[in-house]
Design an enzyme around this catalytic site. Structure first.
Site, PDB file in Angstrom:
ATOM      1  N   GLU A   1      -0.417   1.907  -5.512  1.00  0.00           N
ATOM      2  CA  GLU A   1      -1.453   0.946  -5.896  1.00  0.00           C
ATOM      3  C   GLU A   1      -1.401   0.571  -7.377  1.00  0.00           C
ATOM      4  O   GLU A   1      -2.394   0.138  -7.957  1.00  0.00           O
ATOM      5  CB  GLU A   1      -2.848   1.485  -5.547  1.00  0.00           C
ATOM      6  CG  GLU A   1      -2.991   1.889  -4.099  1.00  0.00           C
ATOM      7  CD  GLU A   1      -4.297   2.634  -3.824  1.00  0.00           C
ATOM      8  OE1 GLU A   1      -5.266   2.461  -4.594  1.00  0.00           O
ATOM      9  OE2 GLU A   1      -4.344   3.387  -2.848  1.00  0.00           O
ATOM     10  N   GLY A   2      -0.256   0.752  -8.023  1.00  0.00           N
ATOM     11  CA  GLY A   2      -0.129   0.424  -9.433  1.00  0.00           C
ATOM     12  C   GLY A   2      -0.607   1.507 -10.379  1.00  0.00           C
ATOM     13  O   GLY A   2      -0.559   1.337 -11.602  1.00  0.00           O
TER      14      GLY A   2
END
Length: 366
Positions: free
Chosen positions: A320-321
């Site tokens: 998710e970064g």
């Protein structure tokens, strides 16, 4: 659309500026090498900006591409098939790791629904308005996208990169919000690196048991058989075994390089898209940093092929970064040190010392 056209559009970061940055680094009060990779980061960023001294990173942004993958129905993910909208909702509600970190760092987050498999009414219109299709096909037995959908997704990524560059974004933290996304990512990397399924298949961000890993390995193997005949065309490859989110991310990476906008890559999904983009434009990886090691074998394979050395290795697998965002303070620190450390005072020569030097007496043979 021919992605190979990007090869003519993308230039490397300015080598002359980098040399100037290296020479300036030699003059700083802190000895060369004492700051480790921070020196390299500062010089890279200076070349990307075309500026000496380097400017601070003032407008970074997290960009997350979201999508569901049909292959998740085989039980290859630790999350339920079609459940990526829950990941998006957690980011929007500020309860996911990347949302918490972004809030603390004061970095805005943009979520793009490229291919979620949910009713659009479940999410804000700003998120779902770009959707290319609802979910992606089961890549072990069918194409992820039609050729038209693949082109739409790539053009979406290009348009979003232009939007970010035009709005003043000076660095992007790139990640994905997907269920089943590591399976097409592993397939793309195996196809482009010429390796077998077992070499690239990992356990994903949510973690899977041995039986699920075997199912995932079989899915990658079957998808590889479908990928190899279209290796000569990146767009066909993304349509066959990619997905809307992966195709959009590939277009985003390519256009970011065109617009000279640096990007920090997160995990195996962004690495796979970067590898496809590199196949189209060999200079493009010069604009990217690898944020972190995730432990996914496919990610390691892709980063090695692109000669990208990850900044962090903290064992963060949540995706998710998150890992890429954790690397942002390091990049900002490198910029600050390169710009703000003072230069050494020039050493005074013999004439400037103020002392009179005695001339040596002539020797016998003078």
């Amino acid at each position: 659309m021919d992605l190979d056209d990007f090869s003519e559009l993308i230039e490397r970061p300015d080598s002359g500026t980098r040399r100037d940055a290296e020479e300036r680094r030699e003059r700083l009060v802190v000895p060369p090498g004492a700051l480790g990779r921070l020196d390299e980061l500062g010089e890279w960023l200076s070349a990307a900006q075309g500026a000496v001294p380097v400017r601070p990173v003032e407008q970074p942004r997290v960009v997350l591409f979201a999508g569901d993958h049909g292959v998740a129905s085989l039980g290859v993910s630790g999350r339920p098939a079609g459940g990526a909208h829950a990941l998006v909702r957690a980011v929007l509600d500020g309860t996911s790791p990347v949302a918490v970190l972004a809030r603390r760092m004061d970095v805005p987050v943009r979520v793009v629904d490229a291919g979620l498999d949910c009713d659009p009414e479940l999410l804000p219109a700003e998120v779902v308005r770009h959707r290319v299709r609802r979910g992606s096909g089961r890549i072990d037995v069918e194409d992820a996208l039609t050729p038209e959908e693949a082109e739409r997704a790539v053009r979406l990524g290009i348009a979003l990169a232009d939007e970010e560059a035009d709005s003043g974004t000076d660095l992007v933290v790139l990640g994905d919000l997907s269920v089943g996304g590591t399976t097409p990512a592993s397939t793309l990397i195996a196809a482009l690196c010429g390796t077998d399924a077992s070499v690239v298949t990992g356990r994903g961000g949510a973690g899977i048991d041995d039986l699920a890993w075997m199912r995932k390995c079989a899915a990658v193997r079957d998808a590889l058989r479908r990928a190899r005949p279209v290796l000569g065309d990146q767009l066909e490859l993304l349509a066959a075994v990619g997905g809307a989110d992966l195709a959009a991310m590939t277009g985003f990476l390519l256009q970011s390089a065109v617009r000279r906008m640096p990007v920090i890559l997160d995990g195996v999904v962004s690495a796979a898209c970067a590898l496809v983009a590199q196949r189209a434009a060999f200079r493009a990886p010069d604009w990217w940093l690898a944020g972190q090691v995730t432990g996914e074998p496919a990610q390691a394979k892709a980063l090695d092929r692109m000669a990208l050395n990850p900044l962090l290795d903290h064992g963060v697998t949540v995706g998710e970064g998150t890992g890429a965002l954790l690397a942002l303070p390091l990049v900002r620190a490198a910029a600050a040190l390169a710009a703000e450390l003072p230069e050494r005072e020039p050493e005074a020569g013999p004439e400037g010392s103020g002392e009179r030097r005695e001339e040596p007496e002539a020797g016998p043979g003078a």
